[in-house]
Write a protein that holds these residues in place. Structure first.
Motif, mmCIF file in Angstrom:
data_model
loop_
_atom_site.group_PDB
_atom_site.id
_atom_site.type_symbol
_atom_site.label_atom_id
_atom_site.label_comp_id
_atom_site.label_asym_id
_atom_site.label_seq_id
_atom_site.Cartn_x
_atom_site.Cartn_y
_atom_site.Cartn_z
ATOM 1 N N LEU A 79 7.484 -47.554 48.371
ATOM 2 C CA LEU A 79 7.158 -47.740 46.315
ATOM 3 C C LEU A 79 8.381 -48.099 45.779
ATOM 4 O O LEU A 79 9.397 -47.886 45.645
ATOM 5 N N LEU A 80 7.836 -49.319 45.134
ATOM 6 C CA LEU A 80 8.707 -50.487 44.841
ATOM 7 C C LEU A 80 8.300 -50.078 43.201
ATOM 8 O O LEU A 80 6.789 -49.864 42.716
ATOM 9 N N LEU A 81 9.084 -50.908 42.054
ATOM 10 C CA LEU A 81 8.427 -50.523 41.149
ATOM 11 C C LEU A 81 9.308 -50.939 40.054
ATOM 12 O O LEU A 81 10.640 -50.791 39.652
ATOM 13 N N GLY A 82 8.982 -52.271 39.025
ATOM 14 C CA GLY A 82 10.038 -53.668 38.216
ATOM 15 C C GLY A 82 10.295 -52.269 37.169
ATOM 16 O O GLY A 82 9.573 -51.746 36.543
ATOM 17 N N ASP A 83 10.924 -52.326 36.427
ATOM 18 C CA ASP A 83 12.001 -51.856 35.520
ATOM 19 C C ASP A 83 10.546 -51.506 34.666
ATOM 20 O O ASP A 83 11.078 -51.209 33.543
ATOM 21 N N ALA A 84 9.730 -52.990 34.021
ATOM 22 C CA ALA A 84 8.754 -52.973 33.274
ATOM 23 C C ALA A 84 7.937 -52.373 33.612
ATOM 24 O O ALA A 84 6.717 -53.412 32.550
ATOM 25 N N ASN A 85 7.372 -51.993 34.609
ATOM 26 C CA ASN A 85 6.303 -51.607 35.062
ATOM 27 C C ASN A 85 5.593 -50.728 35.043
ATOM 28 O O ASN A 85 6.517 -49.963 34.801
ATOM 29 N N ILE A 86 4.350 -50.672 35.226
ATOM 30 C CA ILE A 86 3.680 -48.788 35.249
ATOM 31 C C ILE A 86 3.455 -48.526 36.198
ATOM 32 O O ILE A 86 2.862 -47.469 36.368
ATOM 33 N N THR A 87 3.006 -49.536 36.848
ATOM 34 C CA THR A 87 2.230 -48.797 38.140
ATOM 35 C C THR A 87 2.340 -49.315 39.211
ATOM 36 O O THR A 87 3.727 -50.945 39.136
ATOM 37 N N PRO A 88 3.382 -48.280 40.091
ATOM 38 C CA PRO A 88 5.100 -49.142 41.533
ATOM 39 C C PRO A 88 3.606 -50.157 42.562
ATOM 40 O O PRO A 88 1.726 -49.824 42.152
ATOM 41 N N GLU A 89 4.376 -50.323 43.508
ATOM 42 C CA GLU A 89 3.669 -50.888 44.510
ATOM 43 C C GLU A 89 4.058 -50.890 45.933
ATOM 44 O O GLU A 89 5.324 -50.034 45.742
ATOM 45 N N GLN A 90 4.001 -50.643 47.538
ATOM 46 C CA GLN A 90 3.698 -50.617 48.320
ATOM 47 C C GLN A 90 4.063 -51.021 49.298
ATOM 48 O O GLN A 90 3.799 -52.343 49.240
ATOM 49 N N CYS A 91 5.168 -51.102 49.905
ATOM 50 C CA CYS A 91 5.471 -51.894 51.602
ATOM 51 C C CYS A 91 6.080 -51.288 51.896
ATOM 52 O O CYS A 91 6.105 -49.578 51.914
ATOM 53 N N SER A 92 6.505 -51.520 53.512
ATOM 54 C CA SER A 92 6.926 -51.116 54.798
ATOM 55 C C SER A 92 7.556 -51.568 54.578
ATOM 56 O O SER A 92 8.316 -52.683 53.915
ATOM 57 N N TYR A 93 8.563 -51.060 55.556
ATOM 58 C CA TYR A 93 10.290 -51.231 56.008
ATOM 59 C C TYR A 93 10.562 -52.650 56.003
ATOM 60 O O TYR A 93 11.324 -53.530 55.532
ATOM 61 N N ASN A 94 9.498 -52.919 56.574
ATOM 62 C CA ASN A 94 9.874 -54.584 57.351
ATOM 63 C C ASN A 94 9.318 -55.798 56.188
ATOM 64 O O ASN A 94 9.505 -57.241 56.895
#
Length: 148
Positions: A79-94
């Motif tokens: 799970l990723l999130l920009g420091d100024a964002n409020i909505t996380p995004e997801q990706c795989s390890y690859n």
């Protein structure tokens, strides 16, 4: 001259995969207050390991690349999130293509991502997720009212 990231970043990923470290100008403001688009540059290398709090270059399945912070890891996804964002995004390890190892802010000397000050900032900013959302929403409302 500015290049579209969908053409430019895959070439950067090739360099990272070949063991090179790359310095990129920051575009956008999703990593504010730490990194500001048009002002800062980020130093990225191929990650040997990734941890919560790390800033990574990742490919998001919606066909775009982002430079965001890891806020949570599970066996199958990140799970990723920009420091100024409020909505996380997801990706795989690859999908993790690079990891920030340092940055230049306002043309200053290189600052390591492993400095004590930045590790503390990363820890607090990652742990304060719910409070951060409230702060960011309040700041956005203040900015919006100031423009009216």
């Amino acid at each position: 001259m500015e290049y579209p990231s969908d053409k430019f970043v895959p070439e950067i990923v090739k360099l990272l995969n070949n063991g090179h470290t790359v310095t990129l100008p920051v575009r956008g403001n999703s990593m504010r207050p730490l990194l500001k688009g048009g002002r800062d540059k980020i130093l990225i290398s191929k990650p040997t390991e990734i941890n919560i709090g790390d800033i990574v270059l990742a490919y998001i399945p919606s066909h775009r690349y982002v430079l965001h912070r890891i806020i949570k890891k599970s066996p199958n996804k990140i799970l990723l999130l920009g420091d100024a964002n409020i909505t996380p995004e997801q990706c795989s390890y690859n999908d993790i293509k690079g990891k920030a190892v340092g940055f230049y802010s306002s043309g200053q000397t290189l600052r390591s991502m492993n400095s004590t000050k930045l590790r503390i900032y990363s820890y607090v900013w990652t742990k304060a997720y719910r409070i951060r959302i409230l702060l960011l929403l309040c700041l956005r409302r203040i900015k919006k009212k100031a423009k009216i």
